[in-house]
Scaffold this motif. Sequence first.
Motif, PDB file in Angstrom:
ATOM      1  N   ALA A 125       0.851  -1.266   0.048  1.00  0.00           N
ATOM      2  CA  ALA A 125      -0.080   0.161  -0.031  1.00  0.00           C
ATOM      3  C   ALA A 125       0.933   1.307   0.098  1.00  0.00           C
ATOM      4  N   LEU A 126       1.825   1.335   0.706  1.00  0.00           N
ATOM      5  CA  LEU A 126       2.695   2.531   0.783  1.00  0.00           C
ATOM      6  C   LEU A 126       4.031   2.494   0.031  1.00  0.00           C
ATOM      7  N   SER A 127       3.916   1.756  -1.270  1.00  0.00           N
ATOM      8  CA  SER A 127       4.797   1.734  -2.297  1.00  0.00           C
ATOM      9  C   SER A 127       4.511   2.633  -2.964  1.00  0.00           C
ATOM     10  N   PRO A 128       5.398   3.847  -3.466  1.00  0.00           N
ATOM     11  CA  PRO A 128       4.857   4.694  -4.492  1.00  0.00           C
ATOM     12  C   PRO A 128       5.005   4.079  -5.962  1.00  0.00           C
ATOM     13  N   PHE A 129       5.725   3.064  -5.954  1.00  0.00           N
ATOM     14  CA  PHE A 129       5.689   2.414  -7.559  1.00  0.00           C
ATOM     15  C   PHE A 129       4.440   1.797  -7.742  1.00  0.00           C
ATOM     16  N   CYS A 130       4.148   1.271  -6.542  1.00  0.00           N
ATOM     17  CA  CYS A 130       2.596   0.426  -6.745  1.00  0.00           C
ATOM     18  C   CYS A 130       1.608   1.336  -6.950  1.00  0.00           C
ATOM     19  N   ARG A 131       1.695   2.414  -6.244  1.00  0.00           N
ATOM     20  CA  ARG A 131       0.473   3.557  -6.224  1.00  0.00           C
ATOM     21  C   ARG A 131       0.397   4.058  -7.804  1.00  0.00           C
ATOM     22  N   LYS A 132       1.650   4.306  -8.269  1.00  0.00           N
ATOM     23  CA  LYS A 132       1.742   4.843  -9.735  1.00  0.00           C
ATOM     24  C   LYS A 132       1.026   4.157 -10.586  1.00  0.00           C
ATOM     25  N   VAL A 133       1.405   2.665 -10.372  1.00  0.00           N
ATOM     26  CA  VAL A 133       0.604   1.743 -11.309  1.00  0.00           C
ATOM     27  C   VAL A 133      -0.840   1.753 -10.947  1.00  0.00           C
ATOM     28  N   ARG A 134      -1.177   1.904  -9.969  1.00  0.00           N
ATOM     29  CA  ARG A 134      -2.738   1.778  -9.393  1.00  0.00           C
ATOM     30  C   ARG A 134      -3.521   3.055 -10.033  1.00  0.00           C
ATOM     31  N   LEU A 135      -2.660   4.093 -10.162  1.00  0.00           N
ATOM     32  CA  LEU A 135      -3.259   5.220 -10.711  1.00  0.00           C
ATOM     33  C   LEU A 135      -3.704   5.122 -12.245  1.00  0.00           C
ATOM     34  N   VAL A 136      -2.471   4.617 -12.877  1.00  0.00           N
ATOM     35  CA  VAL A 136      -2.790   4.300 -14.209  1.00  0.00           C
ATOM     36  C   VAL A 136      -3.741   3.444 -14.425  1.00  0.00           C
ATOM     37  N   LEU A 137      -3.739   2.163 -13.860  1.00  0.00           N
ATOM     38  CA  LEU A 137      -4.872   1.149 -14.087  1.00  0.00           C
ATOM     39  C   LEU A 137      -6.153   1.737 -13.961  1.00  0.00           C
ATOM     40  N   ALA A 138      -6.523   2.729 -12.768  1.00  0.00           N
ATOM     41  CA  ALA A 138      -7.818   2.995 -12.728  1.00  0.00           C
ATOM     42  C   ALA A 138      -8.117   4.435 -13.726  1.00  0.00           C
ATOM     43  N   GLU A 139      -7.136   5.096 -14.063  1.00  0.00           N
ATOM     44  CA  GLU A 139      -7.324   6.108 -15.044  1.00  0.00           C
ATOM     45  C   GLU A 139      -7.769   5.673 -16.515  1.00  0.00           C
ATOM     46  N   LYS A 140      -7.365   4.597 -16.558  1.00  0.00           N
ATOM     47  CA  LYS A 140      -7.518   3.855 -17.881  1.00  0.00           C
ATOM     48  C   LYS A 140      -8.839   2.995 -17.771  1.00  0.00           C
ATOM     49  N   LYS A 141      -9.429   3.085 -16.454  1.00  0.00           N
ATOM     50  CA  LYS A 141     -10.637   2.206 -16.239  1.00  0.00           C
ATOM     51  C   LYS A 141     -10.566   0.850 -16.359  1.00  0.00           C
ATOM     52  N   LEU A 142      -9.381   0.361 -16.099  1.00  0.00           N
ATOM     53  CA  LEU A 142      -9.132  -1.337 -15.965  1.00  0.00           C
ATOM     54  C   LEU A 142      -9.444  -1.827 -14.544  1.00  0.00           C
ATOM     55  N   GLU A 143     -10.238  -2.772 -14.541  1.00  0.00           N
ATOM     56  CA  GLU A 143     -10.727  -3.193 -12.885  1.00  0.00           C
ATOM     57  C   GLU A 143      -9.345  -4.351 -12.694  1.00  0.00           C
ATOM     58  N   VAL A 144      -9.041  -4.037 -11.467  1.00  0.00           N
ATOM     59  CA  VAL A 144      -7.886  -4.802 -10.877  1.00  0.00           C
ATOM     60  C   VAL A 144      -8.082  -5.601  -9.496  1.00  0.00           C
ATOM     61  N   GLU A 145      -7.799  -6.744  -9.363  1.00  0.00           N
ATOM     62  CA  GLU A 145      -7.890  -7.334  -8.019  1.00  0.00           C
ATOM     63  C   GLU A 145      -6.172  -7.027  -7.372  1.00  0.00           C
ATOM     64  N   LEU A 146      -6.684  -6.434  -6.114  1.00  0.00           N
ATOM     65  CA  LEU A 146      -5.138  -6.161  -5.533  1.00  0.00           C
ATOM     66  C   LEU A 146      -4.929  -6.880  -4.629  1.00  0.00           C
ATOM     67  N   VAL A 147      -3.627  -7.652  -4.503  1.00  0.00           N
ATOM     68  CA  VAL A 147      -3.082  -8.525  -3.743  1.00  0.00           C
ATOM     69  C   VAL A 147      -2.192  -8.079  -2.965  1.00  0.00           C
ATOM     70  N   GLU A 148      -2.269  -7.738  -1.505  1.00  0.00           N
ATOM     71  CA  GLU A 148      -1.351  -7.153  -0.949  1.00  0.00           C
ATOM     72  C   GLU A 148      -0.179  -8.258  -0.627  1.00  0.00           C
ATOM     73  N   GLU A 149       1.142  -7.950  -0.890  1.00  0.00           N
ATOM     74  CA  GLU A 149       2.214  -8.648  -0.999  1.00  0.00           C
ATOM     75  C   GLU A 149       3.342  -8.150  -0.083  1.00  0.00           C
ATOM     76  N   ARG A 150       3.672  -9.009   0.971  1.00  0.00           N
ATOM     77  CA  ARG A 150       4.797  -8.730   2.040  1.00  0.00           C
ATOM     78  C   ARG A 150       5.916  -9.167   1.404  1.00  0.00           C
ATOM     79  N   TYR A 151       6.557  -8.180   0.526  1.00  0.00           N
ATOM     80  CA  TYR A 151       7.558  -8.457  -0.197  1.00  0.00           C
ATOM     81  C   TYR A 151       8.888  -8.639   0.368  1.00  0.00           C
ATOM     82  N   TRP A 152       9.074  -8.088   1.717  1.00  0.00           N
ATOM     83  CA  TRP A 152      10.345  -8.386   2.588  1.00  0.00           C
ATOM     84  C   TRP A 152      10.441  -9.777   3.071  1.00  0.00           C
ATOM     85  N   GLU A 153       9.246 -10.479   3.050  1.00  0.00           N
ATOM     86  CA  GLU A 153       9.621 -12.137   3.378  1.00  0.00           C
ATOM     87  C   GLU A 153       9.980 -12.807   2.345  1.00  0.00           C
ATOM     88  N   ALA A 154      10.057 -12.278   0.945  1.00  0.00           N
ATOM     89  CA  ALA A 154      10.674 -13.094  -0.023  1.00  0.00           C
ATOM     90  C   ALA A 154      10.207 -14.520  -0.155  1.00  0.00           C
TER      91      ALA A 154
END
Length: 221
Positions: free
Chosen positions: A8-37
């Motif tokens: 949620a607090l990744s600016p890179f993810c937020r940028k992509v979310r904004l593009v998807l929403a602006e282009k009216k593409l429905e998306v399922e958001l999957v929270e990823e605890r990426y630091w757990e690798a």
Amino acid sequence: MIQLYHFALSPFCRKVRLVLAEKKLEVELVEERYWEASSEFLRRNAAGKVPVLRIDGATLSDSGAICEYLEETVPTPSLLPGDAAQRAEIRRLVAWFDDKFHHEVTSKLVYERINKKLTRAGYPDGANVKNGVKAIRFHLDYMGWLLDRNRWLAGPDMSLADFAAAAHLSCLDYSSDVDWNRNEGVRDWYAKVKSRPAFRSILADVVPGFRPAAHYADLDF
């Protein structure tokens, strides 16, 4: 179904979310605890970073590559408008915020104050926080300079540059790290971006253990 593995607090993810929403593409958001690798996530992106987008049978990583893919496959509305020179300026500013701004500000404030606690990576580095507080003033002034000359950051039209900048600033605004009184032009610009329908899901984000600033979701902040 399009799926976006994100934090949620990744600016890179937020940028992509904004593009998807602006282009009216429905998306399922999957929270990823990426630091757990996890091995499952590393199979999607060996770099172990978010965002990762699953779309049209492909798995894409790196926010820049994802945004370019979306612009090529869903060209309307265009987020790289104008002639070749304007598109070059848009890309320059996207790189500015995702590289220079991120290194000097976002990583020094959001990552030190929030990400470190979430990932159990230790306590905030006071020197880093101090440097981030100092650096954001320069960047806000630079944005003000750009907006004195253009309606939007990169020219007369809203573009990916505005979304890249807003993605970083929204993360910082979550923890009240932006002095919106420093530059009226920047504040007015952010109010315009923040009021777009594409921003709604971002304003609804809540990171467990960290309450957003009182004005965070307020469109009349």
